[in-house]
Design an enzyme around this catalytic site. Structure first.
Site, PDB file in Angstrom:
ATOM      1  N   ARG A 110     -17.803   8.542  15.874  1.00  0.00           N
ATOM      2  CA  ARG A 110     -19.495   9.435  15.204  1.00  0.00           C
ATOM      3  C   ARG A 110     -19.030  10.822  14.910  1.00  0.00           C
ATOM      4  O   ARG A 110     -18.184  11.760  15.513  1.00  0.00           O
ATOM      5  CB  ARG A 110     -20.452   9.678  15.601  1.00  0.00           C
ATOM      6  CG  ARG A 110     -21.754   8.386  15.455  1.00  0.00           C
ATOM      7  CD  ARG A 110     -22.703   8.806  16.051  1.00  0.00           C
ATOM      8  NE  ARG A 110     -23.366   6.602  15.966  1.00  0.00           N
ATOM      9  CZ  ARG A 110     -23.305   6.051  17.486  1.00  0.00           C
ATOM     10  NH1 ARG A 110     -23.022   7.381  18.671  1.00  0.00           N
ATOM     11  NH2 ARG A 110     -24.556   5.472  17.650  1.00  0.00           N
ATOM     12  N   SER A 179     -17.248   9.733  25.537  1.00  0.00           N
ATOM     13  CA  SER A 179     -17.516   8.946  27.464  1.00  0.00           C
ATOM     14  C   SER A 179     -16.643   7.903  28.461  1.00  0.00           C
ATOM     15  O   SER A 179     -16.658   6.675  28.267  1.00  0.00           O
ATOM     16  CB  SER A 179     -18.344   8.569  26.428  1.00  0.00           C
ATOM     17  OG  SER A 179     -19.034   8.951  25.443  1.00  0.00           O
ATOM     18  N   ASP A 232     -21.148  11.377  26.616  1.00  0.00           N
ATOM     19  CA  ASP A 232     -22.499  10.635  26.015  1.00  0.00           C
ATOM     20  C   ASP A 232     -23.619  11.255  27.085  1.00  0.00           C
ATOM     21  O   ASP A 232     -24.411  11.554  26.271  1.00  0.00           O
ATOM     22  CB  ASP A 232     -22.129   9.327  25.363  1.00  0.00           C
ATOM     23  CG  ASP A 232     -22.038   8.405  26.501  1.00  0.00           C
ATOM     24  OD1 ASP A 232     -21.327   8.357  27.568  1.00  0.00           O
ATOM     25  OD2 ASP A 232     -22.298   7.151  25.836  1.00  0.00           O
TER      26      ASP A 232
HETATM   27  P1  ADP Z   1     -22.114   2.135  22.188  1.00  0.00           P
HETATM   28  O1  ADP Z   1     -22.586   2.493  23.415  1.00  0.00           O
HETATM   29  O2  ADP Z   1     -20.879   1.842  21.233  1.00  0.00           O
HETATM   30  O3  ADP Z   1     -21.819   4.006  21.976  1.00  0.00           O
HETATM   31  P2  ADP Z   1     -24.562   1.944  21.408  1.00  0.00           P
HETATM   32  O4  ADP Z   1     -25.530   2.983  22.201  1.00  0.00           O
HETATM   33  O5  ADP Z   1     -25.429   2.006  20.151  1.00  0.00           O
HETATM   34  O6  ADP Z   1     -22.927   2.827  21.112  1.00  0.00           O
HETATM   35  O7  ADP Z   1     -24.974   0.509  21.323  1.00  0.00           O
HETATM   36  C1  ADP Z   1     -24.254  -0.578  21.104  1.00  0.00           C
HETATM   37  C2  ADP Z   1     -24.473  -1.392  22.397  1.00  0.00           C
HETATM   38  O8  ADP Z   1     -26.210  -1.852  22.100  1.00  0.00           O
HETATM   39  C3  ADP Z   1     -23.924  -3.183  21.891  1.00  0.00           C
HETATM   40  O9  ADP Z   1     -22.240  -2.961  21.875  1.00  0.00           O
HETATM   41  C4  ADP Z   1     -24.756  -3.693  22.826  1.00  0.00           C
HETATM   42  O10 ADP Z   1     -24.248  -4.004  23.592  1.00  0.00           O
HETATM   43  C5  ADP Z   1     -26.017  -3.717  22.827  1.00  0.00           C
HETATM   44  N1  ADP Z   1     -27.031  -3.506  21.796  1.00  0.00           N
HETATM   45  C6  ADP Z   1     -26.758  -3.345  19.817  1.00  0.00           C
HETATM   46  N2  ADP Z   1     -28.107  -3.905  19.421  1.00  0.00           N
HETATM   47  C7  ADP Z   1     -28.699  -4.571  20.364  1.00  0.00           C
HETATM   48  C8  ADP Z   1     -30.056  -5.724  20.281  1.00  0.00           C
HETATM   49  N3  ADP Z   1     -30.675  -5.940  18.947  1.00  0.00           N
HETATM   50  N4  ADP Z   1     -30.111  -6.106  21.175  1.00  0.00           N
HETATM   51  C9  ADP Z   1     -29.183  -5.789  22.113  1.00  0.00           C
HETATM   52  N5  ADP Z   1     -28.206  -5.088  22.332  1.00  0.00           N
HETATM   53  C10 ADP Z   1     -28.015  -4.338  21.315  1.00  0.00           C
HETATM   54 MG    MG Z   2     -22.465   5.769  22.482  1.00  0.00          MG
END
Ligand code: ADP
Ligand code: MG
Length: 517
Positions: A110, A179, A232
């Site tokens: 992002r 992160s 993060d």
């Molecule tokens: P990141 O951790 O990659 O920076 P996010 O905080 O958006 O990004 O988290 C994404 C992660 O959250 C995905 O990899 C998945 O494991 C989990 N996730 C996203 N949507 C869902 C959902 N509807 N149910 C369960 N887990 C989810």
């Molecule tokens: Mg994240």
């Protein structure tokens, strides 16, 4: 005469066929029952191995607090790295001007800009863009990875609209959310210790990631300064604190998991630098690497670990984070398919592929409240071509999701209560640490207070797993309440959605060269 013989013959043949069909049907039914019975046994065994009754959770709480202490005393004193972040002041709302953030650390990358208007104006305007990280870059060279980030950032800066304005004499400053565990040497420099979450860009380890990105930004002719390197969780802490002074802890539950919190600088025995004026320092725990013999480990965890990119590392993360929960479920289903034949005579080969069941799909199956579990049937069919499952088998699949989710959520809760315990806010000590605002309200102080339990503590949460997986969230909150008992009224757990992006920009403001007039 001849005709009736033929008729009798046909009749006998039909009767025999009907008998045979009935026999096949009975055998089939018996087989299905036997399959279900074996699958149930595998389920019960898994459930028992995953159990987290309160006494066991309390052991995890204590282990977390003990490991935190050990990690603060000496380098390598614990699997918890307990990294000092050099962040000794957090945003308080007075920040002004235009700031940027870039966020690398999960599935998405992002870029963000925010126009801050001080205590009155607060967040005047913000904008962000998100791109998926090309998978090949996660395993390529550091040059390719940082060039990609710099290019996306430069493109985003070029699209800056008129509503965003730099202050007089202000240049663009960025908070860099990265992160992965880094050993920081200043607020804006840090060397990468290790990749996690599916990244493996080997030549980046040991590099100063700020210098690497700064170089790529400059090579593109873009004038920007990286003011702060943040994780993060630290971003989430800063983002939460901007709005609420009681935020002391931040936890991420997304693809990976991590936590940070505000520690008294004098408790960081391994800290050799000057003590910060505020008397505090944010500690990045890297709690994904936490380990304790009290964690309920199963054959699934052993397999998952041994086949992972970093065997033996990040054991806690492998039990609780979004990257792995779905894969834990898949591994139990593989065993049921192999030993009980629940998905037919052949195990679908796609089911054998690691990470073919992602946590969002697991969560969809887990939340399926239709009477015949339509969603479960649909997911199994779409991902693995599995058809004609009985409702009984689908129920078993849901139970596997439930067990895996509940264990992860309760362990995450124990981790949070462990931090609360370490800072004396779990209601268990007579010397609870109370925060006192100083006169200008900018920095807080930690001071020993004799009235335990007064004063609120807020835990800022972020991450897709926590945000979108409501059963996970509920199990976690319930376990925190169970563990804290009465003290839970002083603790609140709040979603600080995308606090980390804006938090990094806010920290860029806190540590900017530019001082607004
Ligand atoms: P990141 O951790 O990659 O920076 P996010 O905080 O958006 O990004 O988290 C994404 C992660 O959250 C995905 O990899 C998945 O494991 C989990 N996730 C996203 N949507 C869902 C959902 N509807 N149910 C369960 N887990 C989810
Ligand atoms: Mg994240």
């Amino acid at each position: 005469m001849g005709q009736s013989k033929v008729l009798v013959g046909v009749y006998i043949a039909c009767a025999a066929a009907a008998c045979a069909t009935a026999a096949v049907a009975v055998t089939q039914r018996l087989k299905v029952r036997a399959q279900k019975c074996t699958a149930r046994k595998i389920l019960v065994e898994f459930q028992e191995a995953c159990e987290t009754p309160l006494p066991r959770l309390r052991q995890v709480v204590d282990a977390m607090a003990v490991e935190m202490h050990a990690g603060l005393v000496s380098e390598g004193g614990s699997k918890l790295k307990m990294l000092p972040t050099f962040i000794d002041r957090l945003p308080n709302g007075s920040e002004k001007g235009l700031y940027y953030a870039v966020d690398l650390g999960g599935t998405n990358f992002r870029v963000l800009r925010v126009q801050l208007g001080g205590l009155e104006g607060r967040v005047i305007k913000q904008e962000y863009e998100e791109v998926a990280i090309p998978p090949e870059l996660m395993l390529g060279t550091s040059e390719q990875l940082f060039h990609f980030i710099a290019k996306e950032l430069a493109g985003f800066v070029a699209r800056e609209g008129e509503e965003f304005r730099l202050g007089d004499g202000q240049s663009r400053e960025i908070g860099f959310t990265f992160s992965f565990p880094c050993k920081q040497t200043a607020v804006n420099s840090g060397t990468l210790l290790q990749w996690t979450k599916g990244f493996k860009v080997n030549d980046a380890i040991g590099q100063d990631v700020v210098a690497a990105l700064q170089k790529c930004i400059e090579r593109l002719g873009c004038k920007m300064r990286i003011a702060a390197l943040v994780n993060d969780t630290v971003g989430t802490l800063a983002g939460g604190r901007y709005w609420n002074n009681d935020v002391m802890i931040a936890v991420i539950l997304g693809t990976g998991t991590n936590a940070c919190y505000v520690e008294r600088a004098e408790s960081i025995s391994k800290w050799t630098g000057e003590l910060p004026k505020s008397g505090q320092m944010v500690i990045n725990m890297e709690w994904g690497n936490f380990w304790s013999s009290h964690l309920p480990r199963t054959y699934v965890d052993e397999l998952l670990d041994s086949e992972s990119l970093h065997p033996g590392e990040y054991g806690f993360e492998k039990m609780i984070s979004g990257m792995y929960l779905g894969d834990c479920v898949r591994r139990v289903l593989v065993r049921m398919a192999q030993e009980a034949g629940i998905f037919g005579p052949h195990v679908p080969h796609t089911l054998l592929e690691s990470f073919s069941l992602q946590t969002p799909e697991m969560s969809r199956m887990h939340h399926d409240d239709s009477s015949d579990l339509k969603v479960v049937a649909e997911v199994l069919k779409r991902l693995y071509g599995i058809q004609n499952t009985t409702v009984g088998i689908r129920k078993i699949v849901v139970a596997v999701c439930d067990t895996t989710c509940q264990r992860g959520a309760r362990l995450a809760a124990a981790g949070i209560v462990g931090i609360l315990k370490k800072i004396g806010r779990d209601g268990s000590t007579a010397n609870g640490l109370m925060r006192r605002n100083d006169t200008n309200g900018i920095h807080d102080e930690l001071s020993v207070n004799s009235t335990p339990g007064s004063g609120k503590t807020v835990v800022a949460m972020d991450g897709g797993l926590y945000e979108h997986y409501s059963k996970f969230r509920n199990y976690m909150q319930e376990a925190v309440r169970e563990l804290l008992g009465d003290a839970s009224k002083n603790v609140s757990i709040e979603l600080s959605k995308d606090g980390s992006g804006i938090g990094a920009a806010l920290l860029a403001a806190s540590y900017a060269e530019y001082v607004p007039s």
